[in-house]
Design a protein around this motif. Sequence first.
Motif, PDB file in Angstrom:
ATOM      1  N   LEU A 131      -1.455  -4.625   7.833  1.00  0.00           N
ATOM      2  CA  LEU A 131      -2.073  -5.424   6.780  1.00  0.00           C
ATOM      3  C   LEU A 131      -2.240  -4.601   5.500  1.00  0.00           C
ATOM      4  N   LEU A 132      -2.663  -3.350   5.622  1.00  0.00           N
ATOM      5  CA  LEU A 132      -2.773  -2.498   4.437  1.00  0.00           C
ATOM      6  C   LEU A 132      -1.410  -2.269   3.804  1.00  0.00           C
ATOM      7  N   ARG A 133      -0.387  -2.082   4.614  1.00  0.00           N
ATOM      8  CA  ARG A 133       0.961  -1.890   4.076  1.00  0.00           C
ATOM      9  C   ARG A 133       1.460  -3.164   3.378  1.00  0.00           C
ATOM     10  N   CYS A 134       1.110  -4.317   3.905  1.00  0.00           N
ATOM     11  CA  CYS A 134       1.468  -5.571   3.237  1.00  0.00           C
ATOM     12  C   CYS A 134       0.776  -5.663   1.884  1.00  0.00           C
ATOM     13  N   ALA A 135      -0.501  -5.302   1.841  1.00  0.00           N
ATOM     14  CA  ALA A 135      -1.246  -5.356   0.586  1.00  0.00           C
ATOM     15  C   ALA A 135      -0.644  -4.421  -0.456  1.00  0.00           C
ATOM     16  N   MET A 136      -0.128  -3.274   0.007  1.00  0.00           N
ATOM     17  CA  MET A 136       0.429  -2.277  -0.903  1.00  0.00           C
ATOM     18  C   MET A 136       1.884  -2.557  -1.245  1.00  0.00           C
ATOM     19  N   GLY A 137       2.495  -3.540  -0.585  1.00  0.00           N
ATOM     20  CA  GLY A 137       3.901  -3.841  -0.855  1.00  0.00           C
ATOM     21  C   GLY A 137       4.860  -2.927  -0.127  1.00  0.00           C
ATOM     22  N   LEU A 138       4.431  -2.353   0.980  1.00  0.00           N
ATOM     23  CA  LEU A 138       5.245  -1.400   1.723  1.00  0.00           C
ATOM     24  C   LEU A 138       5.875  -1.998   2.978  1.00  0.00           C
ATOM     25  N   HIS A 139       5.515  -3.240   3.293  1.00  0.00           N
ATOM     26  CA  HIS A 139       6.089  -3.882   4.481  1.00  0.00           C
ATOM     27  C   HIS A 139       6.983  -5.025   4.019  1.00  0.00           C
ATOM     28  N   PRO A 140       8.284  -4.966   4.295  1.00  0.00           N
ATOM     29  CA  PRO A 140       9.218  -5.933   3.704  1.00  0.00           C
ATOM     30  C   PRO A 140       9.149  -7.330   4.292  1.00  0.00           C
TER      31      PRO A 140
ATOM     32  N   THR B 269       7.128  -9.933   5.028  1.00  0.00           N
ATOM     33  CA  THR B 269       5.780 -10.436   4.803  1.00  0.00           C
ATOM     34  C   THR B 269       5.843 -11.795   4.109  1.00  0.00           C
ATOM     35  N   THR B 270       4.939 -12.694   4.511  1.00  0.00           N
ATOM     36  CA  THR B 270       4.725 -13.949   3.781  1.00  0.00           C
ATOM     37  C   THR B 270       3.245 -14.038   3.437  1.00  0.00           C
ATOM     38  N   GLY B 271       2.895 -14.970   2.535  1.00  0.00           N
ATOM     39  CA  GLY B 271       1.518 -15.083   2.065  1.00  0.00           C
ATOM     40  C   GLY B 271       1.400 -14.527   0.658  1.00  0.00           C
ATOM     41  N   THR B 272       0.181 -14.450   0.150  1.00  0.00           N
ATOM     42  CA  THR B 272      -0.036 -13.990  -1.212  1.00  0.00           C
ATOM     43  C   THR B 272      -1.064 -12.860  -1.256  1.00  0.00           C
ATOM     44  N   VAL B 273      -0.896 -11.994  -2.260  1.00  0.00           N
ATOM     45  CA  VAL B 273      -1.840 -10.907  -2.532  1.00  0.00           C
ATOM     46  C   VAL B 273      -2.167 -10.965  -4.018  1.00  0.00           C
TER      47      VAL B 273
ATOM     48  N   ARG C  24      -8.552   1.272  -8.781  1.00  0.00           N
ATOM     49  CA  ARG C  24      -9.831   0.568  -8.745  1.00  0.00           C
ATOM     50  C   ARG C  24     -10.061  -0.143  -7.417  1.00  0.00           C
ATOM     51  N   VAL C  25      -9.011  -0.198  -6.594  1.00  0.00           N
ATOM     52  CA  VAL C  25      -9.143  -0.682  -5.217  1.00  0.00           C
ATOM     53  C   VAL C  25      -8.468   0.334  -4.306  1.00  0.00           C
ATOM     54  N   LEU C  26      -9.211   0.836  -3.318  1.00  0.00           N
ATOM     55  CA  LEU C  26      -8.665   1.794  -2.360  1.00  0.00           C
ATOM     56  C   LEU C  26      -8.394   1.104  -1.036  1.00  0.00           C
ATOM     57  N   LEU C  27      -7.217   1.346  -0.493  1.00  0.00           N
ATOM     58  CA  LEU C  27      -6.866   0.943   0.869  1.00  0.00           C
ATOM     59  C   LEU C  27      -6.881   2.204   1.715  1.00  0.00           C
ATOM     60  N   CYS C  28      -7.891   2.347   2.569  1.00  0.00           N
ATOM     61  CA  CYS C  28      -8.089   3.589   3.323  1.00  0.00           C
ATOM     62  C   CYS C  28      -7.890   3.342   4.808  1.00  0.00           C
ATOM     63  N   ASP C  29      -6.955   4.086   5.402  1.00  0.00           N
ATOM     64  CA  ASP C  29      -6.606   3.903   6.807  1.00  0.00           C
ATOM     65  C   ASP C  29      -7.260   4.994   7.656  1.00  0.00           C
TER      66      ASP C  29
END
Length: 230
Positions: A43-52, A54-58, A150-155
């Motif tokens: 999910l974090l990778r989808c949010a960052m655009g790193l998972h090809p 993917t469907t849905g919106t961010v 301004r937004v951190l995605l922390c794994d």
Amino acid sequence: MLEIKGVSAQYGEARVLHEVSLRVGEGEVVTLVGRNGAGKTTLLRCAMGLHPHTTGTVRLAGQDITGSPAHRRARLGLGFVPDDRGIYAGLTVEENLTLPPVKGPSPWPLTRVYDTFPVLAARRRAPGGKLSGGEQQMLALARVLRTGARVLLCDEPTEGLAPVVVQRIGDILREAKEHGVSVLLIEQNLRFATTVADRHYLLAQGRIALSLDNASAREREHEILTHLGL
């Protein structure tokens, strides 16, 4: 600040996320908890655009970034701190901090980074590969803040760290929050999560199973731990 809506993702024929929706408000810390394999990192990778696949919106600060590549999202202020930290082992601490370009809207100057992370100031000439796990985690957080995210995605930033370092990571996340930074945090340590977060989502089998405020998460700790298998 960050809105994920109806996101699904797969690896080959295996779907790992099923129309997941969540939001992180401005200056808010939100944790994402779940068992290993639940789809949290995906999910974090989808949010960052790193998972090809993917469907849905961010959306970031109201702007639809669904079709944007990762580097464009970073320039808009979305920062990713992966579970492997991504430190350049052969570069010094200061080189690790200054190599990424400052692109986001609210960059932390190097002086502020060193004030917030005094251990990095003391070790600024040390190679990244010579740092302890806790020092590397602080460097990974500091590097993203310095770019202006301004937004951190922390794994899982506390995984495998000593309690005193975990406490310091919590202090840093709270300080970032005070300065308006939003955080979406993957965290297995529920008790730590309730000390830093405003809200919590439980991800189970690729779906949001629970959405709780901090008070409710404390009250239902046993139920959540049962979901986590702990």
